[in-house]
Write a protein that holds these residues in place. Structure first.
Motif, mmCIF file in Angstrom:
data_model
loop_
_atom_site.group_PDB
_atom_site.id
_atom_site.type_symbol
_atom_site.label_atom_id
_atom_site.label_comp_id
_atom_site.label_asym_id
_atom_site.label_seq_id
_atom_site.Cartn_x
_atom_site.Cartn_y
_atom_site.Cartn_z
ATOM 1 N N PRO A 42 1.706 35.888 37.700
ATOM 2 C CA PRO A 42 2.961 36.611 38.035
ATOM 3 C C PRO A 42 4.138 36.853 37.116
ATOM 4 C CG PRO A 42 2.372 35.056 39.734
ATOM 5 C CD PRO A 42 1.400 34.857 38.421
ATOM 6 N N ALA A 43 3.982 35.714 36.009
ATOM 7 C CA ALA A 43 4.910 35.744 34.725
ATOM 8 C C ALA A 43 4.741 37.219 34.007
ATOM 9 C CB ALA A 43 5.061 34.365 34.199
ATOM 10 N N ALA A 44 3.329 36.975 33.519
ATOM 11 C CA ALA A 44 2.874 38.110 32.965
ATOM 12 C C ALA A 44 3.079 39.489 33.482
ATOM 13 C CB ALA A 44 1.171 38.069 32.461
ATOM 14 N N LEU A 45 2.791 39.517 34.667
ATOM 15 C CA LEU A 45 3.147 40.683 35.438
ATOM 16 C C LEU A 45 4.759 41.321 35.340
ATOM 17 C CD1 LEU A 45 2.069 43.145 37.183
ATOM 18 C CD2 LEU A 45 2.468 41.942 39.186
ATOM 19 N N SER A 46 5.439 40.131 35.521
ATOM 20 C CA SER A 46 6.903 40.471 35.483
ATOM 21 C C SER A 46 7.384 41.033 34.350
ATOM 22 C CB SER A 46 7.626 39.241 36.077
ATOM 23 O OG SER A 46 8.340 38.575 35.284
ATOM 24 N N TYR A 47 6.914 40.605 33.264
ATOM 25 C CA TYR A 47 7.123 41.072 31.846
ATOM 26 C C TYR A 47 6.639 42.549 31.763
ATOM 27 C CZ TYR A 47 6.501 42.111 26.824
ATOM 28 O OH TYR A 47 6.361 42.692 25.759
ATOM 29 N N HIS A 48 5.299 42.771 32.248
ATOM 30 C CA HIS A 48 5.117 44.410 32.180
ATOM 31 C C HIS A 48 6.002 45.237 33.011
ATOM 32 C CE1 HIS A 48 1.715 43.531 29.588
ATOM 33 N NE2 HIS A 48 1.202 42.708 30.318
ATOM 34 N N LEU A 49 6.255 44.790 34.380
ATOM 35 C CA LEU A 49 7.026 45.662 35.218
ATOM 36 C C LEU A 49 8.323 45.782 34.750
ATOM 37 C CD1 LEU A 49 5.687 44.056 38.586
ATOM 38 C CD2 LEU A 49 5.357 46.430 37.589
ATOM 39 N N LYS A 50 8.979 44.773 34.145
ATOM 40 C CA LYS A 50 10.235 44.752 33.391
ATOM 41 C C LYS A 50 10.348 46.099 32.274
ATOM 42 C CE LYS A 50 12.267 41.879 30.402
ATOM 43 N NZ LYS A 50 13.092 42.585 29.478
ATOM 44 N N LEU A 51 9.369 46.035 31.592
ATOM 45 C CA LEU A 51 9.185 46.978 30.505
ATOM 46 C C LEU A 51 8.923 48.523 31.024
ATOM 47 C CD1 LEU A 51 7.114 45.202 27.899
ATOM 48 C CD2 LEU A 51 9.522 45.872 27.763
ATOM 49 N N LEU A 52 8.118 48.596 32.250
ATOM 50 C CA LEU A 52 7.885 49.808 32.837
ATOM 51 C C LEU A 52 9.154 50.252 33.691
ATOM 52 C CD1 LEU A 52 4.624 49.020 34.488
ATOM 53 C CD2 LEU A 52 5.029 50.821 32.876
ATOM 54 N N LYS A 53 9.845 49.259 34.253
ATOM 55 C CA LYS A 53 11.219 49.824 34.887
ATOM 56 C C LYS A 53 12.342 50.256 33.945
ATOM 57 C CE LYS A 53 11.960 46.165 37.038
ATOM 58 N NZ LYS A 53 12.617 44.850 37.896
ATOM 59 N N GLU A 54 12.398 49.553 32.602
ATOM 60 C CA GLU A 54 13.429 49.975 31.686
ATOM 61 C C GLU A 54 13.107 51.404 31.226
ATOM 62 O OE1 GLU A 54 13.247 46.846 28.778
ATOM 63 O OE2 GLU A 54 14.674 45.371 29.989
ATOM 64 N N ALA A 55 11.699 51.466 31.200
ATOM 65 C CA ALA A 55 11.460 52.967 30.686
ATOM 66 C C ALA A 55 11.445 54.056 31.651
ATOM 67 C CB ALA A 55 10.054 52.979 30.066
ATOM 68 N N GLU A 56 12.080 53.489 32.973
ATOM 69 C CA GLU A 56 11.869 54.272 33.788
ATOM 70 C C GLU A 56 10.525 55.100 34.506
ATOM 71 O OE1 GLU A 56 15.418 57.404 33.535
ATOM 72 O OE2 GLU A 56 16.632 55.629 33.081
ATOM 73 N N LEU A 57 9.705 54.389 34.159
ATOM 74 C CA LEU A 57 8.360 54.819 34.468
ATOM 75 C C LEU A 57 8.041 54.351 35.985
ATOM 76 C CD1 LEU A 57 6.596 54.026 31.199
ATOM 77 C CD2 LEU A 57 6.626 56.290 32.303
ATOM 78 N N VAL A 58 8.672 53.258 36.444
ATOM 79 C CA VAL A 58 8.608 52.920 37.785
ATOM 80 C C VAL A 58 9.665 52.370 38.483
ATOM 81 C CG1 VAL A 58 7.684 50.613 38.844
ATOM 82 C CG2 VAL A 58 6.113 51.504 37.058
ATOM 83 N N LEU A 59 9.639 52.658 39.678
ATOM 84 C CA LEU A 59 10.946 52.354 40.536
ATOM 85 C C LEU A 59 10.785 51.111 41.418
ATOM 86 C CD1 LEU A 59 11.487 56.163 41.593
ATOM 87 C CD2 LEU A 59 12.856 54.924 39.950
#
Length: 90
Positions: A42-59
């Protein structure tokens, strides 16, 4: 919106993040579902999701006790339009 937040392409350069986006093509998932499918912590995933959200690729959507993620199709349309200028289109 300005086409690429400076880090969109950098964010897309990581294969795990690309895998997350491919998974989300079929609809929204919560973090637990994504982590299970990728077999990452979960920690690794949350890092990746944070980057995807900052880039606005994911909502991100909160629903009851879960946080769901889905693709931000708008940004992909912008990227495609931007990239088409380099194709051999007439």
């Amino acid at each position: 919106s300005e086409m690429a937040k400076p880090n969109v392409f950098k964010v897309l350069s990581d294969s795990i993040r690309r895998d997350i986006l491919v998974m989300l093509r079929d609809g929204r998932l919560n973090a637990g579902e994504i982590a299970d499918r990728l077999a990452i912590t979960p920690a690794a995933l949350s890092y990746h999701l944070k980057l995807l959200k900052e880039a606005e690729l994911v909502l991100e959507y909160k629903s009851k006790n879960f946080v769901y993620y889905e693709i931000n199709t708008g940004i992909f349309e912008e990227i495609i339009l931007w990239a088409e200028q380099f194709g051999g289109k007439k």
